[in-house]
Design an enzyme around this catalytic site. Structure first.
Site, PDB file in Angstrom:
ATOM      1  N   LYS A   1       0.850  -1.188   0.000  1.00  0.00           N
ATOM      2  CA  LYS A   1       0.000   0.000   0.000  1.00  0.00           C
ATOM      3  C   LYS A   1       0.883   1.234   0.000  1.00  0.00           C
ATOM      4  O   LYS A   1       1.816   1.346   0.807  1.00  0.00           O
ATOM      5  CB  LYS A   1      -0.892  -0.007   1.247  1.00  0.00           C
ATOM      6  CG  LYS A   1      -1.904  -1.139   1.266  1.00  0.00           C
ATOM      7  CD  LYS A   1      -2.971  -0.963   0.191  1.00  0.00           C
ATOM      8  CE  LYS A   1      -4.055  -2.017   0.319  1.00  0.00           C
ATOM      9  NZ  LYS A   1      -5.035  -1.945  -0.769  1.00  0.00           N
TER      10      LYS A   1
ATOM     11  N   LYS B   1     -13.570  -7.450  -7.234  1.00  0.00           N
ATOM     12  CA  LYS B   1     -13.896  -7.931  -5.892  1.00  0.00           C
ATOM     13  C   LYS B   1     -15.382  -8.301  -5.871  1.00  0.00           C
ATOM     14  O   LYS B   1     -16.236  -7.413  -5.953  1.00  0.00           O
ATOM     15  CB  LYS B   1     -13.632  -6.821  -4.870  1.00  0.00           C
ATOM     16  CG  LYS B   1     -12.170  -6.431  -4.713  1.00  0.00           C
ATOM     17  CD  LYS B   1     -12.049  -5.207  -3.826  1.00  0.00           C
ATOM     18  CE  LYS B   1     -10.688  -5.085  -3.181  1.00  0.00           C
ATOM     19  NZ  LYS B   1      -9.565  -5.050  -4.105  1.00  0.00           N
TER      20      LYS B   1
HETATM   21  O1  OSB Z   1      -4.916  -7.551  -3.338  1.00  0.00           O
HETATM   22  C1  OSB Z   1      -4.450  -8.032  -2.286  1.00  0.00           C
HETATM   23  O2  OSB Z   1      -3.502  -8.805  -2.279  1.00  0.00           O
HETATM   24  C2  OSB Z   1      -5.024  -7.659  -0.960  1.00  0.00           C
HETATM   25  C3  OSB Z   1      -6.362  -7.033  -1.007  1.00  0.00           C
HETATM   26  C4  OSB Z   1      -6.331  -5.559  -0.902  1.00  0.00           C
HETATM   27  O3  OSB Z   1      -5.330  -4.949  -1.146  1.00  0.00           O
HETATM   28  C5  OSB Z   1      -7.532  -4.894  -0.454  1.00  0.00           C
HETATM   29  C6  OSB Z   1      -8.148  -5.376   0.666  1.00  0.00           C
HETATM   30  C7  OSB Z   1      -9.273  -4.780   1.168  1.00  0.00           C
HETATM   31  C8  OSB Z   1      -9.796  -3.686   0.517  1.00  0.00           C
HETATM   32  C9  OSB Z   1      -9.192  -3.182  -0.622  1.00  0.00           C
HETATM   33  C10 OSB Z   1      -8.062  -3.786  -1.126  1.00  0.00           C
HETATM   34  C11 OSB Z   1      -7.495  -3.237  -2.397  1.00  0.00           C
HETATM   35  O4  OSB Z   1      -6.974  -3.948  -3.239  1.00  0.00           O
HETATM   36  O5  OSB Z   1      -7.620  -2.042  -2.621  1.00  0.00           O
HETATM   37 MG    MG Z   2      -6.747  -2.135  -4.713  1.00  0.00          MG
END
Ligand code: OSB
Ligand code: MG
EC number: 4.2.1.113
Length: 374
Positions: A167, A272
């Site tokens: 992140k 998602k």
């Molecule tokens: O993609 C991954 O490996 C983890 C999942 C992740 O980053 C995520 C998890 C919860 C909410 C949003 C996100 C995202 O991809 O933005």
């Molecule tokens: Mg993302």
């Protein structure tokens, strides 16, 4: 006979604070949905996370009450299977849903149940070729770039991961770039970084970030949601400056997928099921994206094992369709964002096994989720 839908709230602590540009959380809360009929039962995970494009939790509960009542009404006037199919048809007609996490949970529970009754793994219900897909490449979900150490990255690489997701967009760019260099230095030679800015940056900052990443020749696999204002024009311009894929994720929920032809201003979409209203809408969107030459990655919303199993099943179905669709255009399967269960200190059942950078499905009927005894 009759169909019975019940749901039970859960709250699962994270092992450490989960941090993104949108939020900082210590626990994951949601509802485990159970649908019993015809002598068996199916499970789904209602795990709202508004930052990821779902409804707020209050809307999830009221929608679950709606489906509880509706399933009861349908089963009062039809046999179980007819009522299950009618409920699945109503869910499909509700897309795009105002409560996608609730709809995803109910759809998942119904599909899990149908697949169990038929004796098939859930992915076989979604796509016939998918039954053969047992292993799904996944990325390591490392969390905020500020929290990384070379030792942690080395340990993750030793587990077999090759794509490491971080992140960004949380701290000032200059700091994050410095930390990224430290992480990159600890990567295996074939390791790559997947970055996620979660809409933190204005156009200037995003341009600066991309320029710096490319000049330093860091092994960037992709960058999710760079822009706070993700207009097509700005994204097209940004993608043109990039050697790596930019990806849309949470901003997809605000696009008009269902009535207009699919156009994507970047190379990749992140899907998602909880934000899109279910497994079937996710598969449909993936098919449209792949047909247009857009890369697809399926990821979790840090849901419980009940959700991860089902999300992995639809990822397998998409991978199967992809290899049929365009073997030459996309020879490699991208790492999927499904290795998030280790963030939870406890879970509702065993999560799918992740070994050597692959998530493993099995041939058990249904999603594969089995709740821990309570
Ligand atoms: O993609 C991954 O490996 C983890 C999942 C992740 O980053 C995520 C998890 C919860 C909410 C949003 C996100 C995202 O991809 O933005
Ligand atoms: Mg993302």
């Amino acid at each position: 006979m009759s169909i019975h839908l019940s749901f039970k709230s859960y709250s699962l602590p994270f092992i450490a604070a989960w941090q993104s540009a949108h939020e900082r959380q210590w626990q994951r809360a949601g509802w485990l949905v159970r649908i019993a009929a015809a002598g068996d039962c199916g499970y789904g995970d209602a795990a709202p996370l508004p930052a990821a494009g779902t409804e707020a939790p209050a809307a999830t509960v009221s929608r679950l009450h709606h489906w509880q009542q509706r399933v009861g009404q349908l089963s009062a006037v039809a046999d179980d299977l007819t009522a299950i199919y009618a409920a699945l048809a109503e869910l499909a007609a509700a897309v795009p849903s105002a409560a996608p996490a609730a709809d995803c949970a109910v759809e998942t529970a119904l599909l899990d149940l149908c697949a169990k009754l038929r004796g098939w793994p859930l992915r076989g219900w979604l796509s016939a070729q998918a039954v053969e897909i047992q292993c799904i490449p996944v990325n390591a979900a490392l969390g905020a770039v500020s929290k990384q150490t070379a030792a942690a990255v080395t340990a993750s690489a030793a587990l077999g991961f090759r794509v490491f997701k971080l992140k960004v967009g949380i701290a000032p760019l200059a700091d994050e770039l410095r930390w990224l260099h430290t992480v990159a230095a600890a990567l295996p030679s074939d390791g790559q970084l997947r970055l996620d800015a979660n809409q933190a940056w204005d156009v200037d900052t995003a341009q600066q970030a991309i320029r710096a990443l490319q000049q330093a020749d860091l092994p960037i696999e992709s960058l999710e949601e760079p822009l706070a204002q993700p207009t097509d024009a700005a994204l097209v311009a940004l993608q043109q400056q990039c050697d790596f894929a930019l990806a849309l994720d949470e901003s997809l929920a605000r696009r008009d997928w269902w009535t207009a032809p699919l156009t994507v201003p970047v190379r990749r979409v992140v899907l998602k099921p909880s934000a899109l209203g279910g497994l079937r809408p996710t598969l449909a969107l993936a098919e449209a994206a792949l047909a247009g030459g857009v890369e697809v990655v399926v990821t979790s919303v840090l849901e419980s094992a009940a959700g991860i199993w089902a999300t992995a099943q639809v990822a397998a179905a998409i991978i199967a369709e992809q290899s049929v669709l365009n073997q030459t255009v996309m020879p490699r399967t991208l790492a999927q964002g499904l290795a998030t269960s280790d963030w939870l200190a406890r879970d509702l059942g065993a999560a799918p096994l992740v070994r050597a950078g692959y998530l493993h499905l099995n041939d058990a009927p249904g999603s594969g989720f089995v709740p821990h005894p309570t």
